[in-house]
Design a protein around this motif. Sequence first.
Motif, short mmCIF file in Angstrom:
data_model
loop_
_atom_site.label_atom_id
_atom_site.label_comp_id
_atom_site.label_asym_id
_atom_site.label_seq_id
_atom_site.Cartn_x
_atom_site.Cartn_y
_atom_site.Cartn_z
N GLY A 164 0.79 -1.23 0.00
CA GLY A 164 0.00 0.00 0.00
C GLY A 164 0.82 1.27 0.00
N ALA A 165 2.12 1.18 0.21
CA ALA A 165 2.98 2.36 0.23
C ALA A 165 3.27 2.85 -1.18
CB ALA A 165 4.29 2.05 0.94
N GLN A 166 3.46 4.14 -1.30
CA GLN A 166 3.79 4.74 -2.58
C GLN A 166 5.00 5.64 -2.40
OE1 GLN A 166 0.34 6.77 -4.02
NE2 GLN A 166 -0.72 4.88 -4.53
N LEU A 167 5.97 5.49 -3.27
CA LEU A 167 7.19 6.28 -3.21
C LEU A 167 7.80 6.28 -4.60
CD1 LEU A 167 9.30 7.71 -1.31
CD2 LEU A 167 10.45 5.50 -1.23
N THR A 168 8.25 7.43 -5.04
CA THR A 168 8.89 7.51 -6.36
C THR A 168 10.40 7.57 -6.19
OG1 THR A 168 8.91 9.92 -6.46
CG2 THR A 168 6.92 8.80 -7.27
N ARG A 169 11.07 7.31 -7.27
CA ARG A 169 12.53 7.40 -7.31
C ARG A 169 12.97 8.80 -6.89
NH1 ARG A 169 16.09 9.73 -10.79
NH2 ARG A 169 18.07 8.67 -11.10
N ASP A 170 12.35 9.82 -7.47
CA ASP A 170 12.74 11.21 -7.18
C ASP A 170 12.50 11.59 -5.72
OD1 ASP A 170 13.60 11.58 -9.79
OD2 ASP A 170 11.66 12.33 -10.47
N GLU A 171 11.40 11.12 -5.14
CA GLU A 171 11.13 11.40 -3.73
C GLU A 171 12.20 10.80 -2.83
OE1 GLU A 171 6.25 11.62 -3.70
OE2 GLU A 171 7.23 9.67 -3.46
N LEU A 172 12.59 9.58 -3.12
CA LEU A 172 13.60 8.92 -2.30
C LEU A 172 14.96 9.59 -2.45
CD1 LEU A 172 14.27 6.75 -0.28
CD2 LEU A 172 14.62 5.17 -2.16
N LEU A 173 15.35 9.91 -3.67
CA LEU A 173 16.65 10.57 -3.88
C LEU A 173 16.66 11.96 -3.25
CD1 LEU A 173 17.55 9.43 -7.50
CD2 LEU A 173 18.41 8.53 -5.32
N ALA A 174 15.53 12.64 -3.26
CA ALA A 174 15.44 13.97 -2.63
C ALA A 174 15.65 13.88 -1.12
CB ALA A 174 14.09 14.61 -2.94
N PHE A 175 15.29 12.76 -0.52
CA PHE A 175 15.48 12.56 0.91
C PHE A 175 16.95 12.70 1.31
CE2 PHE A 175 16.76 9.54 4.22
CZ PHE A 175 16.04 10.03 5.30
N TYR A 176 17.86 12.29 0.45
CA TYR A 176 19.29 12.32 0.75
C TYR A 176 19.88 13.73 0.66
CZ TYR A 176 19.44 7.24 0.54
OH TYR A 176 19.23 5.92 0.79
N GLN A 177 19.25 14.63 -0.09
CA GLN A 177 19.79 15.97 -0.30
C GLN A 177 19.93 16.70 1.03
OE1 GLN A 177 20.96 16.68 -3.29
NE2 GLN A 177 20.12 14.74 -4.02
N GLY A 178 21.13 17.20 1.28
CA GLY A 178 21.41 17.94 2.50
C GLY A 178 21.68 17.07 3.72
N LYS A 179 21.49 15.76 3.59
CA LYS A 179 21.74 14.85 4.71
C LYS A 179 23.06 14.10 4.56
CE LYS A 179 16.95 13.95 5.96
NZ LYS A 179 16.12 14.58 4.96
N THR A 180 23.55 14.06 3.37
CA THR A 180 24.79 13.35 3.09
C THR A 180 25.56 14.10 2.00
OG1 THR A 180 25.71 11.18 2.53
CG2 THR A 180 23.72 11.80 1.39
N ALA A 181 26.84 13.81 1.89
CA ALA A 181 27.65 14.47 0.86
C ALA A 181 27.09 14.15 -0.53
CB ALA A 181 29.09 14.00 0.96
N LYS A 182 27.18 15.11 -1.43
CA LYS A 182 26.61 14.96 -2.77
C LYS A 182 27.14 13.70 -3.48
CE LYS A 182 25.77 17.48 -7.01
NZ LYS A 182 25.95 18.70 -7.75
N TRP A 183 28.41 13.40 -3.29
CA TRP A 183 28.99 12.24 -3.98
C TRP A 183 28.52 10.92 -3.36
CZ3 TRP A 183 32.08 9.02 -1.10
CH2 TRP A 183 32.60 9.53 0.09
N GLN A 184 27.92 10.98 -2.18
CA GLN A 184 27.41 9.77 -1.54
C GLN A 184 25.94 9.48 -1.88
OE1 GLN A 184 28.32 10.79 2.54
NE2 GLN A 184 29.99 9.29 2.57
N VAL A 185 25.25 10.44 -2.49
CA VAL A 185 23.85 10.25 -2.84
C VAL A 185 23.78 9.16 -3.92
CG1 VAL A 185 21.82 11.34 -3.89
CG2 VAL A 185 23.24 12.61 -2.28
N PRO A 186 22.91 8.16 -3.73
CA PRO A 186 22.80 7.09 -4.72
C PRO A 186 22.45 7.63 -6.10
CG PRO A 186 21.60 6.53 -2.72
CD PRO A 186 22.03 7.95 -2.58
N ASP A 187 22.93 6.94 -7.12
CA ASP A 187 22.66 7.34 -8.49
C ASP A 187 21.28 6.92 -8.97
OD1 ASP A 187 25.15 8.43 -8.56
OD2 ASP A 187 25.95 7.12 -10.12
N ASP A 188 20.71 5.89 -8.36
CA ASP A 188 19.42 5.41 -8.83
C ASP A 188 18.73 4.61 -7.73
OD1 ASP A 188 17.36 5.11 -10.67
OD2 ASP A 188 18.30 3.46 -11.73
#
Length: 77
Positions: free
Chosen positions: A21-45
């Motif tokens: 029943g959960a809904q989550l998009t790729r973009d929503e999940l990747l946005a979660f990492y912004q500002g919480k971890t170094a840019k080079w550590q953010v997953p690519d996909d």
Amino acid sequence: VGMPHPKWDERPIVAVVLRQGAQLTRDELLAFYQGKTAKWQVPDDVVFLDAIPIGATGKMLKARLREQLADYRLPGL
């Protein structure tokens, strides 16, 4: 999980199993990492799966997951 990359040898991706029943998009999940971890550590996909292989001790089996994703290619490559 690290996936092969021609320039950086490996780049991280996130393997996700959504709760029923959960809904989550790729973009929503990747946005979660912004500002919480170094840019080079953010997953690519993000790869959405039905199940992640788990061993007898309850740990994720990375080798089996990599086998499952053997045909996967990072976006833009």
